[in-house]
Design an enzyme around this catalytic site. Structure first.
Site, short mmCIF file in Angstrom:
data_model
loop_
_atom_site.label_atom_id
_atom_site.label_comp_id
_atom_site.label_asym_id
_atom_site.label_seq_id
_atom_site.Cartn_x
_atom_site.Cartn_y
_atom_site.Cartn_z
N GLU A 162 31.60 63.27 48.27
CA GLU A 162 32.20 62.81 46.93
C GLU A 162 33.53 62.15 47.07
O GLU A 162 34.38 63.05 47.54
CB GLU A 162 32.09 63.95 45.97
CG GLU A 162 32.54 63.01 44.61
CD GLU A 162 31.76 63.97 43.32
OE1 GLU A 162 30.70 64.54 43.62
OE2 GLU A 162 32.33 63.89 42.24
N ARG A 163 33.77 60.91 46.59
CA ARG A 163 35.08 60.26 46.92
C ARG A 163 35.64 60.24 48.54
O ARG A 163 36.65 60.28 48.55
CB ARG A 163 36.28 60.94 45.87
CG ARG A 163 35.51 61.16 44.60
CD ARG A 163 35.26 59.71 43.83
NE ARG A 163 34.67 60.13 42.48
CZ ARG A 163 33.91 59.08 41.77
NH1 ARG A 163 33.74 57.80 42.35
NH2 ARG A 163 33.57 59.45 40.75
N LYS A 282 35.26 74.92 39.76
CA LYS A 282 35.67 74.05 38.60
C LYS A 282 34.46 74.52 37.39
O LYS A 282 33.24 74.63 37.80
CB LYS A 282 35.14 72.68 39.17
CG LYS A 282 35.04 71.47 38.15
CD LYS A 282 34.58 70.31 38.69
CE LYS A 282 34.44 68.99 37.77
NZ LYS A 282 34.16 67.65 38.23
N GLU A 286 33.17 68.36 33.03
CA GLU A 286 32.54 67.36 33.54
C GLU A 286 31.10 67.77 33.80
O GLU A 286 30.26 67.59 34.87
CB GLU A 286 33.01 66.48 34.77
CG GLU A 286 34.22 65.88 34.77
CD GLU A 286 34.89 65.01 35.52
OE1 GLU A 286 34.43 65.14 36.78
OE2 GLU A 286 35.49 64.11 35.32
N ARG A 331 42.70 62.90 25.98
CA ARG A 331 42.24 63.55 27.12
C ARG A 331 43.07 64.26 27.88
O ARG A 331 43.34 65.28 28.28
CB ARG A 331 41.49 62.57 27.76
CG ARG A 331 41.05 63.28 29.27
CD ARG A 331 40.09 62.52 29.96
NE ARG A 331 39.99 62.81 31.39
CZ ARG A 331 39.57 62.20 32.49
NH1 ARG A 331 38.99 61.03 31.95
NH2 ARG A 331 39.66 62.51 33.51
N LYS A 355 45.75 69.61 38.86
CA LYS A 355 46.23 68.23 39.08
C LYS A 355 47.66 67.64 39.00
O LYS A 355 48.27 68.32 38.11
CB LYS A 355 45.29 66.94 38.76
CG LYS A 355 43.70 67.32 39.16
CD LYS A 355 42.91 66.26 39.08
CE LYS A 355 41.46 66.51 39.49
NZ LYS A 355 40.47 65.31 39.17
N ASP A 360 43.87 62.15 35.91
CA ASP A 360 43.19 62.18 37.00
C ASP A 360 43.54 61.44 38.32
O ASP A 360 42.91 60.28 38.59
CB ASP A 360 41.63 61.89 36.61
CG ASP A 360 40.74 62.30 37.45
OD1 ASP A 360 41.21 62.85 38.43
OD2 ASP A 360 39.30 61.84 37.28
N GLU A 382 47.43 70.58 43.04
CA GLU A 382 46.26 69.94 43.54
C GLU A 382 46.63 68.40 43.53
O GLU A 382 46.76 67.90 42.64
CB GLU A 382 44.98 70.03 42.69
CG GLU A 382 43.92 69.51 43.55
CD GLU A 382 42.29 69.60 42.73
OE1 GLU A 382 42.21 70.61 42.45
OE2 GLU A 382 41.53 68.54 42.42
N GLU A 388 40.81 57.64 45.87
CA GLU A 388 39.94 57.45 44.87
C GLU A 388 40.23 56.36 43.91
O GLU A 388 39.43 55.67 43.58
CB GLU A 388 39.50 58.61 43.95
CG GLU A 388 38.40 58.54 43.08
CD GLU A 388 38.19 59.71 42.14
OE1 GLU A 388 38.58 60.76 42.48
OE2 GLU A 388 37.40 59.57 41.27
N HIS A 516 43.67 54.21 34.20
CA HIS A 516 42.21 54.25 33.88
C HIS A 516 41.64 52.93 33.36
O HIS A 516 40.89 52.74 32.56
CB HIS A 516 42.05 55.36 32.79
CG HIS A 516 40.61 55.77 33.10
ND1 HIS A 516 39.36 55.44 32.87
CD2 HIS A 516 40.42 57.10 33.69
CE1 HIS A 516 38.36 56.08 33.15
NE2 HIS A 516 38.78 57.22 33.71
N TRP A 537 35.95 58.03 29.25
CA TRP A 537 35.46 57.24 30.33
C TRP A 537 35.60 55.82 30.52
O TRP A 537 35.09 55.13 31.30
CB TRP A 537 34.06 57.61 31.33
CG TRP A 537 34.16 59.13 31.67
CD1 TRP A 537 35.29 59.99 31.79
CD2 TRP A 537 33.13 59.70 32.19
NE1 TRP A 537 34.85 61.25 32.37
CE2 TRP A 537 33.56 61.11 32.61
CE3 TRP A 537 31.69 59.52 32.53
CZ2 TRP A 537 32.76 62.02 33.15
CZ3 TRP A 537 31.04 60.53 33.06
CH2 TRP A 537 31.44 61.88 33.61
C1 BDP Z 1 37.39 62.84 39.43
C2 BDP Z 1 36.27 62.42 40.33
C3 BDP Z 1 35.15 63.34 40.57
C4 BDP Z 1 35.72 64.53 40.45
C5 BDP Z 1 36.71 65.08 39.65
C6 BDP Z 1 37.10 66.48 40.09
O1 BDP Z 1 35.82 61.05 40.11
O2 BDP Z 1 34.29 62.87 41.26
O3 BDP Z 1 34.52 65.86 40.75
O4 BDP Z 1 37.72 64.28 39.51
O5 BDP Z 1 38.14 66.44 40.31
O6 BDP Z 1 38.68 62.21 39.71
O7 BDP Z 1 36.37 67.45 39.67
#
Ligand code: BDP
Length: 698
Positions: A162-163, A282, A286, A331, A355, A360, A382, A388, A516, A537
C-alpha cells in the site's frame, strides 16, 4: 600516448560502470586516491572489536563480515579483525552506542557494551572511509538519541505494498519460512548501517492472518535473518483478530476471554520470536475496527495489548491517525480532541504514534499539535518515506528537510525550546520508551526504492532517528558520497538538487499551505475539483475556494484549530503579519486581492508559485544534465527520464490548478505564467489507471 589513451579509457569505463542501485550506499568501491588509501591502510594495521563478556556472537560476526567485505573493497587489503572480551577497552555508550578510537600506530578499536554497538561502530568506520574522512587520531563516541528506530512496511500478505512505488513486497510470504531470500540480509545490512533497529512487517490496514501460526513462523524466519543486525520484528494487529482468527464473539477489551486470547497470542509469538518488538495498531480509523465499537477508549484498547506484551518486554505503538467522517469538526482537530483527554491513561509500554502533521503526510503541514499536549504519554513520530503525496517514485523529493521541519518545531510546551525532537527522544518528559517510525519506501525493485535518488530518504530517516540534530545537508552529502561519488562537483551539484527538491514538489503541487488537493484514491497528480463521497476526502473541504477567496480558516473565526497549539504559536500563525507564507492558506481564508509579503495579490502569487514550480523542475533538469559522464549512465538516464515526467506533470499541476481556481478568482493570469496546454475540462477528465500503490487499483 597509447598508454595514456588506454588509461583514460579505463578511468572512463570505471566511472561509467553500470550501476543498478542494488548496493545502495554500501558500495565499498576502491579508494582511487592512492595516498589517501595508504593513509587508511596505515591507520588500520588491525581492528579490535572490544565488547565485554560473552554473547552477541551473531552481531559480532555480522560486524566482522561487513568490515572484511567493506575494507577489502575500499582498501584492497585484508585488515585483521580481533575480538577483545577482556572489558579493558574504552567503555561503550549504553546498549547500542559505540566508540571509535585510533591510538597512533596501534590498533583501531571499536568499543561497545553489546554486539549491536560494535556493528554500528563498524558501519560508522566504513562510512568515514566511504566519505573520505580522516580516521587517524580519531576518538569519537556515538549513541542513538531515540531507542526504537523503526521502519513500517505497509506490505500486504498478497505481496502488494500500500502506497508502495518500488514494486512488490520484499517479503515473499508464500515461500517463507523455507526459502529465505538472501536479499533479506542485504536489507538488514542497509537498515543496520544507519541504525534502524526495528522492522514492522505488515500494513497498518492489517490482515489478522499474520497472527496465525503459519504466518508467525514466516515472521520468525525474517526475525532470524534480522537478529544479527540488531533488528527486532514488529507486526500490525487487527483489533478484531480475536473474532476473526480466534473464534470469539467479541473483541471487547474488557472481556476476559479477549484478554486471555491476546495473552496467549503474545505468549505464542514470543515462543517463536523471543525478541519480538511489539504491535503497531491502527484502530477506529478509516474503517479499521477498534475499542470504540464496544464503548471503550483508545487507552482501553492499547492497554489490553500492552498488558499481553508486557511480561515479554514488548510495546504497543498505537496510532493517533484517527478521524471520523461522522465528526463534523475540522478533520485536523480530531486526533487531538480524541487523545488529549487520555494523557496519562496509557501503560508505560504504550507509545502513541503520531504523524508529523495533523492531516496526512501532505507536502507541507505544521507539526501535529499532540506533540505539545501529552506530557504523560510516550509519543512517537511517524513520517512517510514513501512519496504518497509527493509524486510517488517519479518525482525527486529528498525528505530530510521535511522530517527536520517537524523535529525542529518548537511546541512551546511547557516552555520555549521544547521541540518535537525533544518530545520524541524523551529528553523533555523522560518516558520509559522512545520511538520513531518511518513508512518504508522499499520494494522488490532492483534498486530497492524505485527512484534512483529516493533511497536517500531511507538513509536520512535512519540517520535522523539516530540523531535528530544532524543537518539535512550533511546527510545528503554523506549519502551522495557513498551512493554515487566523492567527486566534489558531483557532491555539490547533487546536494543542491536534493536539498531543494522537496520545496520544488511543494511549489509545483500545493504551495502557500494548500493541502489535500490531489487526485482521488491514487493521490497522484492534481485534483482540486475532487468532490463526492465522504466530505473529508474531497478537495474543497480543504481549499475552500469561493468568490471571496481561498484557504482554510483555522483561526477563531473558523475552525480554531489554532487553539490546539501553545499561545505563542496560535498568536504567530493567527496573525497575518507573522504567519509564514508557506502555511498561510493552511490557517487562513484570504481574499483573492490580499496583499502578500511580496506586494503581489494572493491570486498573482498563487499563479506565479505554480509557474515557479515548473521553472524549478527545469532548473533541476539543467543541474542534473551537467552530471552526464560524471556518474554512471544507468542511473543518470533513469533520473533524467523521471525529471522529464516531473516537468510535464508540474505543468499539469500548474495549468489545472490555475484554471480551476480561476473559476472562483475571476482574475486574469499574471504575466510570466505560461499559457495552459489544455482546458480545465481536459484536466478534469484525466484518469490514470493502475497507479502503483493505490489500494483499489484504479
Ligand atoms: C493515508 C493513506 C492510507 C493509509 C493511511 C494510514 O492513504 O493508505 O492507510 O494514510 O496512515 O495517507 O493509515
Amino acid at each position: 600516448m597509447r598508454r595514456l589513451l588506454l588509461s583514460l579509457l579505463l578511468t572512463g569505463a570505471a566511472a561509467l560502470r553500470a550501476e543498478d542501485g542494488y548496493r545502495l550506499w554500501l558500495r565499498y568501491d576502491r579508494v582511487a586516491d592512492g595516498t589517501l588509501r595508504e593513509a587508511y591502510v596505515a591507520a588500520l594495521p588491525r581492528i579490535v572489536l572490544a565488547v565485554p563478556g560473552p554473547g552477541d556472537l551473531p552481531a559480532i560476526a555480522a560486524a566482522r563480515d561487513e568490515l572484511t567485505t567493506g575494507l577489502s573493497g575500499l582498501l584492497g587489503t585484508e585488515v585483521p579483525v580481533d575480538v577483545d572480551r577482556s572489558g579493558n577497552g574504552e567503555p561503550g555508550d549504553g546498549d547500542e552506542g559505540f566508540g571509535l578510537t585510533h591510538h597512533g600506530r596501534g590498533a583501531f578499536t571499536i568499543a561497545a557494551n553489546h554486539g549491536a554497538g560494535v556493528l554500528y561502530g563498524a558501519f560508522a568506520l566504513l562510512r568515514r572511509i566511504q566519505t573520505r574522512q580522516p580516521i587517524s587520531e580519531l576518538d569519537v563516541r556515538s549513541a542513538p538519541r531515540i531507542q526504537r528506530r523503526i521502519l513500517d512496511h505497509w506490505d500486504n500478505l498478497n505481496g502488494f505494498v500500500e502506497r508502495g512505488y518500488a514494486g512488490r513486497s520484499l517479503w515473499d510470504w508464500f515461500t517463507l519460512p523455507d526459502y529465505v531470500d538472501p536479499r533479506y540480509r542485504d536489507y538488514a545490512r542497509a537498515d543496520a548501517s544507519v541504525g534502524i533497529n526495528g522492522v514492522e512487517l505488515t500494513n497498518v490496514n492489517s490482515d489478522p492472518l499474520v497472527l496465525t501460526a503459519p504466518y508467525l513462523s514466516k515472521a520468525a524466519a525474517l526475525a532470524g535473518v534480522f537478529r544479527p543486525y540488531g533488528i527486532r520484528v514488529y507486526l500490525t494487529t487487527r483489533f478484531s483478530a480475536p473474532i476473526e482468527i480466534g473464534g470469539l464473539r467479541t473483541a471487547d477489551p474488557n472481556d476476559p476471554a479477549v484478554i486471555g486470547w491476546w495473552r496467549e497470542k503474545a505468549d505464542e509469538i514470543y515462543r517463536l520470536i523471543p525478541d519480538f518488538g511489539g504491535f503497531l495498531v491502527k484502530a477506529n480509523s478509516e474503517g479499521e475496527p477498534g475499542p470504540q465499537e464496544y464503548g471503550r477508549t483508545h487507552a482501553d484498547g492499547a492497554n489490553l495489548l500492552a498488558d499481553a506484551l508486557a511480561p515479554h518486554g514488548g510495546i504497543v505503538m498505537w496510532r493517533a491517525f484517527v478521524y471520523d467522517q461522522k465528526n463534523t469538526d475540522d478533520r485536523v482537530k480530531q486526533a487531538y480532541t480524541e487523545f488529549r483527554p487520555l494523557d496519562g491513561k496509557f501503560r508505560d509500554n504504550v507509545v502513541l504514534q503520531i504523524k508529523n502533521g495533523p492531516l496526512d503526510f501532505q507536502p507541507r503541514e505544521p507539526f501535529h499539535p499532540l506533540f505539545g499536549a501529552m506530557p504523560h504519554t510516550a509519543l512517537a513520530l511517524e513520517v512517510e518515506l514513501t512519496q504518497e503525496y509527493l509524486g510517488a517514485s517519479v518525482y525527486l523529493a529528498y525528505l530530510a528537510p521535511l522530517f527536520k521541519e517537524c523535529l525542529d518545531s518548537d511546541t512551546f510546551r511547557p516552555r520555549a525550546g521544547s521541540t518535537v525532537a525533544r518530545v520524541v527522544d524523551g529528553s523533555l518528559d523522560r518516558h520509559a520508551v522512545t520511538a520513531i517510525a518511518g513508512v518504508a519506501n522499499t520494494g522488490a525493485d532492483r534498486n530497492w526504492t524505485g527512484h534512483p535518488l529516493s533511497s536517500s530518504n531511507w538513509y536520512a530517516f535512519g540517520r535522523l532517528a539516530w540523531d535528530p540534530a544532524l543537518g539535512s545537508d550533511l546527510i545528503a552529502q554523506e549519502w551522495i558520497r557513498q551512493a554515487f561519488s566523492n567527486d566534489p562537483r558531483v557532491v555539490g551539484t547533487m546536494a543542491s538538487i536534493l536539498l531543494g527538491s522537496r520545496e520544488v514538489a511543494v511549489d509545483s503541487s500545493m504551495p502557500l499551505g494548500l493541502h489535500h488537493i490531489m487526485a482521488r484514491d491514487n493521490h497522484y497528480g492534481p485534483g482540486p475539483w475532487v468532490t463526492g463521497g465522504r466530505a473529508d476526502w474531497t478537495a474543497p473541504y480543504y481549499h475552500h475556494a469561493d468568490a471571496s477567496g481561498l484557504g482554510f480558516d483555522r483561526t477563531p473565526t473558523g475552525s480554531n484549530a489554532l487553539a490546539q497549539y501553545a499561545p505563542e504559536l496560535a498568536a504567530k500563525w493567527g496573525d497575518l503579519a507573522t504567519c509564514p507564507d508557506n502555511l498561510i492558506l493552511w490557517f487562513h481564508h484570504l481574499p483573492w486581492d490580499y496583499r502578500m509579503r511580496s506586494g503581489r495579490t494572493l491570486w498573482d502569487e498563487l499563479c506565479l508559485d505554480y509557474q515557479k514550480g515548473v521553472d524549478e523542475v527545469r532548473a533541476m533538469q539543467r543541474q542534473w544534465g551537467s552530471l552526464e559522464g560524471a556518474i554512471d549512465g544507468e542511473r543518470f538516464h533513469h533520473v533524467e527520464a523521471l525529471l522529464t515526467i516531473e516537468e510535464r506533470e508540474a505543468r499539469e499541476w500548474r495549468d489545472s490548478c490555475i484554471l480551476y481556481f480561476q473559476q472562483y478568482s475571476r482574475r486574469p493570469v499574471p504575466s510570466g505564467v505560461e499559457a495552459p496546454g489544455h482546458t480545465l475540462d481536459y484536466y478534469e477528465s484525466v484518469h490514470l489507471h493502475y497507479v502503483p500503490g493505490a489500494p483499489n487499483g484504479r
